[in-house]
Scaffold this active site. Structure first.
Site, short mmCIF file in Angstrom:
data_model
loop_
_atom_site.label_atom_id
_atom_site.label_comp_id
_atom_site.label_asym_id
_atom_site.label_seq_id
_atom_site.Cartn_x
_atom_site.Cartn_y
_atom_site.Cartn_z
N GLU A 92 -2.23 23.54 76.87
CA GLU A 92 -1.56 23.05 75.89
C GLU A 92 -0.30 23.58 75.58
OE1 GLU A 92 -4.93 20.82 73.02
OE2 GLU A 92 -4.48 22.43 72.39
N CYS A 105 6.72 26.56 72.82
CA CYS A 105 5.51 26.87 73.08
C CYS A 105 4.70 26.73 74.47
CB CYS A 105 5.01 26.91 71.81
SG CYS A 105 3.67 28.09 71.49
N CYS A 112 -7.94 32.45 77.24
CA CYS A 112 -7.04 34.34 76.96
C CYS A 112 -9.39 34.71 76.49
CB CYS A 112 -7.23 33.93 75.35
SG CYS A 112 -6.01 35.56 74.98
N CYS A 116 -9.51 37.88 69.70
CA CYS A 116 -8.54 37.31 68.22
C CYS A 116 -10.25 36.72 67.36
CB CYS A 116 -7.84 37.20 68.32
SG CYS A 116 -6.08 38.64 69.51
N CYS A 119 -8.57 33.04 66.31
CA CYS A 119 -7.87 32.35 66.93
C CYS A 119 -9.04 31.45 68.02
CB CYS A 119 -6.97 33.31 68.17
SG CYS A 119 -5.70 32.72 69.64
N GLY A 159 -3.48 32.43 75.50
CA GLY A 159 -3.37 32.89 76.60
C GLY A 159 -2.78 34.45 75.91
N CYS A 333 -0.08 27.70 64.80
CA CYS A 333 -0.39 29.23 65.62
C CYS A 333 -1.97 29.08 65.60
CB CYS A 333 -0.51 30.16 65.22
SG CYS A 333 1.75 30.81 65.00
#
Ligand code: SAH
Length: 342
Positions: A92, A105, A112, A116, A119, A159, A333
């Site tokens: 995305e 962005c 990834c 975290c 996320c 990522g 985010c």
């Protein structure tokens, strides 16, 4: 394997053409078609001969992303694109419109592996890293779709860019090349969760880009709870690497700090953060954490955000609160994924 010519700089492309028995200046034409005209096939390159087109088709490839869906936020016009890579993996990308221009962005990996806790991009792990061409084409496809110039690029999508170092550097080289899209280095931000050795390497490249570092906690213990990468790299060493980055490049580092209610948003956290960053030429960007459905982290309320900001400012730290964009389309985010969720 077929050579990916879209991931090469102009010099490297010249070498490929010479090896195909062509004149080096052909590289300039082909480079222009790929990186300025954003051609989607060799057939579109009308000023090179059919014979050369065929030669290129036989031995080379130029990856183009396929737009699967696009969503537009009703709140602020932010657009979120789901793109398919040539091998079927998906990423995305997000386009935000500001007064100063269009900012895109981009994702640097499909998935990834940093883990975290807050996320969404890391939930299914890492499929693979993206090539320079696949990073570039997110910008190109969006620019073609909106019919307006993209002026700013942030590598803050899915990522960890410093987990894909060489491809990131090549991407930055082509993106800022005066014979390509020619985006100013100062209009580019690369965000990392803090892979220290590669931050040091990046500092030595002496680029004028902005480095953003995802901090999210002021102590080693708390950071480890939120970010597994902290098990590997200690927080004071991380801050030291940021000081070095500034010393090497003259570019002020941005620290990103996602505020999670009751976890890292108290007065004590703010004081500890101010202590950690004391005397440093930096900037703190506060991001009230965006909810993801698999976790129960709660966004700090606006009063807590303001109190946190005031506290930091009292200690002389420059702070901004990130204006949240595209939340209604899960484009904010930490909300990007490598598949469509319905
Ligand atoms: N891997 C890089 C870039 C991608 S994340 C990095 O870690 O910096 C971009 C930013 O969004 C990071 O600061 C990240 O910590 C933050 N982020 C991730 N999930 C979030 C969430 N749910 N809410 C708010 N910010 C989040």
């Amino acid at each position: 394997m077929e050579q990916d010519v879209k991931s090469l700089n102009q010099k490297e492309l010249e070498a490929v053409l010479v090896s195909l028995g062509e004149k080096p200046f052909r590289a300039r034409q082909i480079y222009h078609w790929m990186h300025v005209r954003h051609a989607s096939s060799f057939d579109e390159m009308t000023d090179i001969s059919k014979a050369l087109q065929e030669k290129l088709k036989a031995g080379c490839q130029m990856p183009v992303l396929r737009q699967v869906t696009v969503q537009r936020s009703k709140l602020d016009g932010t657009m979120k694109y789901l793109f398919a890579l040539p091998d079927g993996n998906m990423v995305e990308s997000v386009r935000m419109k500001y007064k100063h221009g269009n900012s895109v962005c981009i994702s640097s990996q499909a998935g990834c592996r940093m883990g975290c806790r807050f996320c969404a991009s890391t939930l299914d792990g890492l499929a693979r890293s993206l090539t320079p061409a696949e990073m570039l084409d997110q910008v190109y496809r969006i620019q073609e779709d909106i019919g307006e110039r993209v002026s700013h690029v942030v590598v803050m999508g899915m990522g960890e860019p410093l987990d894909n170092y060489e491809n990131l550097i090549k991407f930055l080289e082509i993106l800022t090349d005066e014979n390509g899209l020619h985006i100013s280095q100062r209009n580019i931000t690369v965000s990392t969760c803090g892979i220290i050795p590669n931050m040091r390497r990046l500092a030595r490249e002496k680029l004028q880009i902005t480095l953003a570092v995802s901090l999210h906690a002021a102590t080693q213990e708390k950071r480890r709870e939120l970010m597994p990468v902290a098990n590997k790299y200690e927080i004071h060493e991380l801050v030291e690497a940021c000081r070095e980055y500034f010393a090497n490049t003259g570019r002020r580092v941005t620290f990103e700090y996602s505020l999670v209610s009751g976890v890292n948003d108290g007065a004590k956290d703010a004081v500890q953060l101010a202590g950690l960053l004391k005397g440093m030429n930096c900037h703190v960007n506060l991001i009230p954490v965006n909810p993801i459905r698999e976790r129960d982290y709660v966004q700090s309320g606006s009063r807590a955000v303001v109190a946190f900001k005031d506290k930091l400012e009292k200690y002389g730290i420059t702070v901004t609160v990130r204006r949240e964009m595209g939340r209604d389309i899960d484009g904010a985010c930490g909300q990007l994924r490598r598949r469509q969720i319905l």
